[in-house]
Each structure stands twice: as structure tokens, then as C-alpha cells.
Design an enzyme around this catalytic site. Structure first.
Site, PDB file in Angstrom:
ATOM      1  N   ASP A 195      94.241 -57.651  81.138  1.00 24.60           N
ATOM      2  CA  ASP A 195      93.818 -58.707  79.991  1.00 24.60           C
ATOM      3  C   ASP A 195      93.421 -59.811  79.761  1.00 24.60           C
ATOM      4  O   ASP A 195      93.950 -61.024  81.018  1.00 24.60           O
ATOM      5  CB  ASP A 195      95.839 -58.047  78.876  1.00 24.60           C
ATOM      6  CG  ASP A 195      95.635 -57.040  78.706  1.00 24.60           C
ATOM      7  OD1 ASP A 195      95.223 -56.215  78.858  1.00 24.60           O
ATOM      8  OD2 ASP A 195      96.756 -56.827  78.698  1.00 24.60           O
ATOM      9  N   TYR A 248      89.940 -52.778  77.204  1.00 23.43           N
ATOM     10  CA  TYR A 248      90.883 -51.606  77.310  1.00 23.43           C
ATOM     11  C   TYR A 248      90.829 -50.858  75.706  1.00 23.43           C
ATOM     12  O   TYR A 248      90.937 -49.762  76.288  1.00 23.43           O
ATOM     13  CB  TYR A 248      92.402 -52.079  77.586  1.00 23.43           C
ATOM     14  CG  TYR A 248      92.816 -51.515  77.551  1.00 23.43           C
ATOM     15  CD1 TYR A 248      93.467 -50.990  78.805  1.00 23.43           C
ATOM     16  CD2 TYR A 248      94.163 -50.862  76.331  1.00 23.43           C
ATOM     17  CE1 TYR A 248      94.569 -49.838  78.561  1.00 23.43           C
ATOM     18  CE2 TYR A 248      94.900 -49.941  77.021  1.00 23.43           C
ATOM     19  CZ  TYR A 248      95.448 -49.277  77.900  1.00 23.43           C
ATOM     20  OH  TYR A 248      96.611 -48.624  77.972  1.00 23.43           O
ATOM     21  N   ILE A 270     104.800 -47.919  75.830  1.00 19.04           N
ATOM     22  CA  ILE A 270     105.426 -47.175  75.981  1.00 19.04           C
ATOM     23  C   ILE A 270     106.315 -48.051  77.276  1.00 19.04           C
ATOM     24  O   ILE A 270     105.877 -48.279  78.049  1.00 19.04           O
ATOM     25  CB  ILE A 270     104.767 -45.796  76.818  1.00 19.04           C
ATOM     26  CG1 ILE A 270     103.780 -44.524  75.712  1.00 19.04           C
ATOM     27  CG2 ILE A 270     106.315 -44.838  77.692  1.00 19.04           C
ATOM     28  CD1 ILE A 270     104.966 -44.477  75.261  1.00 19.04           C
TER      29      ILE A 270
HETATM   30  N1  CAA Z   1      96.715 -62.236  66.808  1.00 20.17           N
HETATM   31  C1  CAA Z   1      95.777 -63.449  66.284  1.00 20.17           C
HETATM   32  N2  CAA Z   1      96.444 -64.682  67.287  1.00 20.17           N
HETATM   33  C2  CAA Z   1      96.690 -63.536  68.460  1.00 20.17           C
HETATM   34  C3  CAA Z   1      97.806 -63.013  69.256  1.00 20.17           C
HETATM   35  C4  CAA Z   1      97.095 -62.130  68.025  1.00 20.17           C
HETATM   36  N3  CAA Z   1      97.850 -60.911  68.312  1.00 20.17           N
HETATM   37  N4  CAA Z   1      98.401 -63.373  70.230  1.00 20.17           N
HETATM   38  C5  CAA Z   1      98.446 -64.144  70.708  1.00 20.17           C
HETATM   39  N5  CAA Z   1      97.542 -65.119  69.423  1.00 20.17           N
HETATM   40  C6  CAA Z   1      97.137 -66.590  69.581  1.00 20.17           C
HETATM   41  C7  CAA Z   1      98.194 -66.933  69.919  1.00 20.17           C
HETATM   42  O1  CAA Z   1      99.427 -67.480  69.091  1.00 20.17           O
HETATM   43  C8  CAA Z   1      97.498 -68.264  70.555  1.00 20.17           C
HETATM   44  O2  CAA Z   1      97.347 -69.486  69.314  1.00 20.17           O
HETATM   45  P1  CAA Z   1      96.894 -71.223  69.418  1.00 20.17           P
HETATM   46  O3  CAA Z   1      96.218 -70.980  70.776  1.00 20.17           O
HETATM   47  O4  CAA Z   1      96.362 -71.206  68.544  1.00 20.17           O
HETATM   48  O5  CAA Z   1      98.428 -71.179  70.032  1.00 20.17           O
HETATM   49  C9  CAA Z   1      96.235 -68.177  71.576  1.00 20.17           C
HETATM   50  O6  CAA Z   1      96.107 -66.489  70.845  1.00 20.17           O
HETATM   51  C10 CAA Z   1      96.310 -67.843  72.586  1.00 20.17           C
HETATM   52  O7  CAA Z   1      97.985 -67.175  73.047  1.00 20.17           O
HETATM   53  P2  CAA Z   1      98.153 -66.714  74.227  1.00 20.17           P
HETATM   54  O8  CAA Z   1      98.935 -68.093  74.847  1.00 20.17           O
HETATM   55  O9  CAA Z   1      99.134 -65.409  74.721  1.00 20.17           O
HETATM   56  O10 CAA Z   1      96.945 -66.726  75.500  1.00 20.17           O
HETATM   57  P3  CAA Z   1      96.906 -66.433  76.872  1.00 20.17           P
HETATM   58  O11 CAA Z   1      95.420 -66.918  77.445  1.00 20.17           O
HETATM   59  O12 CAA Z   1      97.263 -67.152  77.776  1.00 20.17           O
HETATM   60  O13 CAA Z   1      97.028 -64.776  76.961  1.00 20.17           O
HETATM   61  C11 CAA Z   1      96.864 -62.335  76.533  1.00 20.17           C
HETATM   62  C12 CAA Z   1      96.120 -63.658  76.354  1.00 20.17           C
HETATM   63  C13 CAA Z   1      96.528 -62.420  77.908  1.00 20.17           C
HETATM   64  C14 CAA Z   1      95.863 -61.222  75.278  1.00 20.17           C
HETATM   65  C15 CAA Z   1      98.128 -62.326  76.268  1.00 20.17           C
HETATM   66  O14 CAA Z   1      98.385 -63.212  74.950  1.00 20.17           O
HETATM   67  C16 CAA Z   1      98.601 -60.684  76.378  1.00 20.17           C
HETATM   68  O15 CAA Z   1      98.868 -60.481  76.989  1.00 20.17           O
HETATM   69  N6  CAA Z   1      99.055 -60.244  75.090  1.00 20.17           N
HETATM   70  C17 CAA Z   1      99.259 -58.275  75.299  1.00 20.17           C
HETATM   71  C18 CAA Z   1      97.762 -57.594  74.912  1.00 20.17           C
HETATM   72  C19 CAA Z   1      98.427 -56.106  74.858  1.00 20.17           C
HETATM   73  O16 CAA Z   1      99.292 -55.485  74.254  1.00 20.17           O
HETATM   74  N7  CAA Z   1      98.181 -55.654  76.052  1.00 20.17           N
HETATM   75  C20 CAA Z   1      98.958 -54.509  75.758  1.00 20.17           C
HETATM   76  C21 CAA Z   1      99.318 -53.900  77.864  1.00 20.17           C
HETATM   77  S1  CAA Z   1      99.923 -52.732  77.553  1.00 20.17           S
HETATM   78  C22 CAA Z   1      98.485 -51.079  77.371  1.00 20.17           C
HETATM   79  O17 CAA Z   1      97.720 -51.660  76.762  1.00 20.17           O
HETATM   80  C23 CAA Z   1      99.255 -49.572  76.939  1.00 20.17           C
HETATM   81  C24 CAA Z   1      99.074 -49.517  76.092  1.00 20.17           C
HETATM   82  O18 CAA Z   1      98.062 -48.352  75.935  1.00 20.17           O
HETATM   83  C25 CAA Z   1      99.537 -49.587  74.629  1.00 20.17           C
END
Ligand code: CAA
Length: 240
Positions: free
Chosen positions: A88, A147, A180
Site C-alpha cells: 500500500d 491492489y 477480514i
Molecule cells: N480518502 C481521502 N483521503 C485520505 C484517505 C482516504 N480514504 N486516507 C487518508 N487520506 C489522507 C489523509 O487524511 C492525509 O491527508 P493530509 O495529508 O491532508 O493530512 C493524507 O491522505 C495522507 O494520509 P496518510 O498519513 O495515511 O498517508 P501515508 O502515506 O502515511 O499512508 C496509506 C497512506 C499507506 C495508504 C495509509 O493511509 C493506509 O495504509 N491506508 C489503508 C489502505 C488500506 O485500506 N489497505 C487495505 C489493506 S487490507 C486489504 O487490502 C484486504 C482487503 O482486500 C480488504
């Protein structure tokens, strides 16, 4: 004669639950794994299910792995394409390698596994292929262009191959799990995960067993009329 199944990524997480559930349904299961030897050994010791090591992203290794399974257990009737990884990151931070690894494993792995198994199923007039997609392939997810693209690809792959198998007794379906309770989801930062769980109408993460029972349902002898479908199992998070 018991049916024979390969479950990719079958020694951990959703795959482990699928391997166990299929075995409980009377299927002879081969659980594939990529690298975590210790976990695979522990899994086999606990369950008695044989584990086989190869990388689903490697086309030749899949063909060899299937040959090994068939030599040990007999012709493969069921393939559950479950192996998947995440790398991610927002697009700006995503490397070309992160893109390639996820596409090659999650989507390429499906192709690599059905190439050596689908023809035999067609020839014998019976087969079940279940591809594990994702809610994030249906709805998209911030930070997951790799992904989401791979999982969305799985849904198209499923519908296309279903048409090729339909007249030959081979069904091809997908499951789209939501979030999950597995190591993969545990790797999501806690504050992000809390916000995601708050949007799940059922109010909790899903359990691996809840995906496994859906796989068993699709693999049943009586499942011949269900093909090309995508079953969402996501606690109501996305109604597609
Ligand atoms: N929508 C809009 N903006 C978002 C957001 C969203 N969903 N999520 C985060 N942001 C914004 C934040 O608010 C932040 O904004 P500011 O800079 O203005 O404060 C900015 O984006 C940066 O966010 P992060 O600090 O989270 O950025 P990062 O680079 O540290 O991390 C990331 C980014 C790695 C994608 C992290 O947000 C993350 O891990 N997100 C979850 C992703 C996810 O759901 N993965 C699923 C894994 S499990 C799977 O995949 C199994 C399955 O099939 C379901």
C-alpha cells in the site's frame, strides 16, 4: 474418490481457513505457500494437510508445483486462488516494483495457476475455480491503486474464464471479501483501520471462516449452475 484442491496461500489467514474447511467437506487439500516455512510446518503439523512451496507469481514454478501435487494426491479438481500481497501507498510514493509485485502475485498468480489445471478439469468434465477478489477491487481504496487494479482484474478474469468452462462442467467464481481479521488487515495503521471498521454496517471485521464457508458453498457438487458470479462477503460495507 475425494476431490483434490489446491489452495494458494493456503497456510495462513483466509487461505488457512479455506484449506481446513475444504478438508472438513471431504476434499483432499494441498496448501500452497510462498515463503514462510515455519508457519507452513506449524500448519501441516496442526492440520495434517500437506503444504507445497512455490511462488504463484512464477509461471514455471506453478506448472511444476501442480505436477508435484498431482503426483502426490491425484488430478486437481478445485483451485482456490487466494494468494495475495499488499504494497500500500499513495501513487506518488508507489514504486514500479510495488505495482509489479502486486499485479504479478495477485492477478498473474490466477493465470499461472489455472493454465496447468483448467485443461484437465475440462477434459474430466468437472472443476471448480474460486478466485479471491476484494471489496477494494470493487470500490477502490485510497493508497491501493496496485491492489485495487489486480483485484478488479480478478473479477474480469473470473467472468471471462467462466464462459470458457461453462459447457464443460467447470465453474469459475469470485468472492469479494471485505475487511477480514487477518495479518494483512492488521498491517493497516490502527487509526486508519478504526475509521474503516466504523463504516462496516455489521460493526466488526469479518472472520476468515466466514470466507471459507463461502468457498465450500461454491465448490459443492451441487454448485454447477453458479458460475461467473462474484459473492460479496463484507458485512454490508459495499453493496454492489
Ligand atoms: N480518502 C481521502 N483521503 C485520505 C484517505 C482516504 N480514504 N486516507 C487518508 N487520506 C489522507 C489523509 O487524511 C492525509 O491527508 P493530509 O495529508 O491532508 O493530512 C493524507 O491522505 C495522507 O494520509 P496518510 O498519513 O495515511 O498517508 P501515508 O502515506 O502515511 O499512508 C496509506 C497512506 C499507506 C495508504 C495509509 O493511509 C493506509 O495504509 N491506508 C489503508 C489502505 C488500506 O485500506 N489497505 C487495505 C489493506 S487490507 C486489504 O487490502 C484486504 C482487503 O482486500 C480488504
Amino acid at each position: 474418490m475425494a476431490r483434490v484442491a489446491i489452495v494458494t496461500g493456503g497456510t495462513r489467514g483466509i487461505g488457512e481457513a479455506v484449506s481446513i474447511a475444504l478438508r472438513e467437506a471431504g476434499v483432499t487439500v494441498a496448501a500452497n505457500y510462498a515463503g514462510n516455512e515455519e508457519r507452513a510446518r506449524d500448519f501441516s503439523d496442526r492440520t495434517g494437510i500437506q503444504a507445497f512451496k512455490w511462488d504463484v507469481a512464477d509461471h514455471a514454478a506453478c506448472a511444476e508445483g501442480v505436477q508435484q501435487v498431482e503426483a502426490a494426491l491425484g488430478p486437481v479438481d478445485i483451485v482456490v486462488n487466494n494468494a495475495g500481497i499488499t504494497r500500500d501507498g499513495v501513487l506518488a510514493k508507489m514504486s514500479a516494483q510495488d505495482w509489479k509485485d502486486v499485479i504479478d502475485t495477485n492477478l498473474g498468480g490466477c493465470f499461472n495457476m489455472v493454465k496447468p489445471t483448467f485443461p484437465g478439469m475440462v477434459q474430466r468434465g468437472w472443476g471448480r475455480i474460486v478466485n479471491i477478489g476484494s471489496i477494494n477491487g470493487q470500490a477502490g481504496q485510497y493508497g491501493q491503486v496496485n491492489y485495487a487494479a489486480a483485484k478488479s482484474g480478478i473479477h474480469g478474469f473470473t467472468k471471462a474464464l467462466a464462459q470458457e468452462g461453462a459447457k464443460k462442467g467447470v465453474t469459475v467464481n469470485a468472492i469479494a471479501p471485505g475487511y477480514i481479521d487477518t495479518d494483512m488487515v492488521a498491517a493497516v495503521p490502527a487509526e486508519v483501520l478504526t475509521k474503516i471498521v466504523a463504516k462496516i454496517p455489521v460493526g466488526r471485521l469479518g472472520q476468515a471462516d466466514e470466507i471459507a464457508r463461502t468457498v465450500v458453498f461454491l465448490c459443492a457438487e451441487e454448485g454447477g449452475f453458479i458460475t461467473g458470479s462474484t459473492l460479496s462477503v463484507n458485512g454490508g460495507q459495499h453493496m454492489y
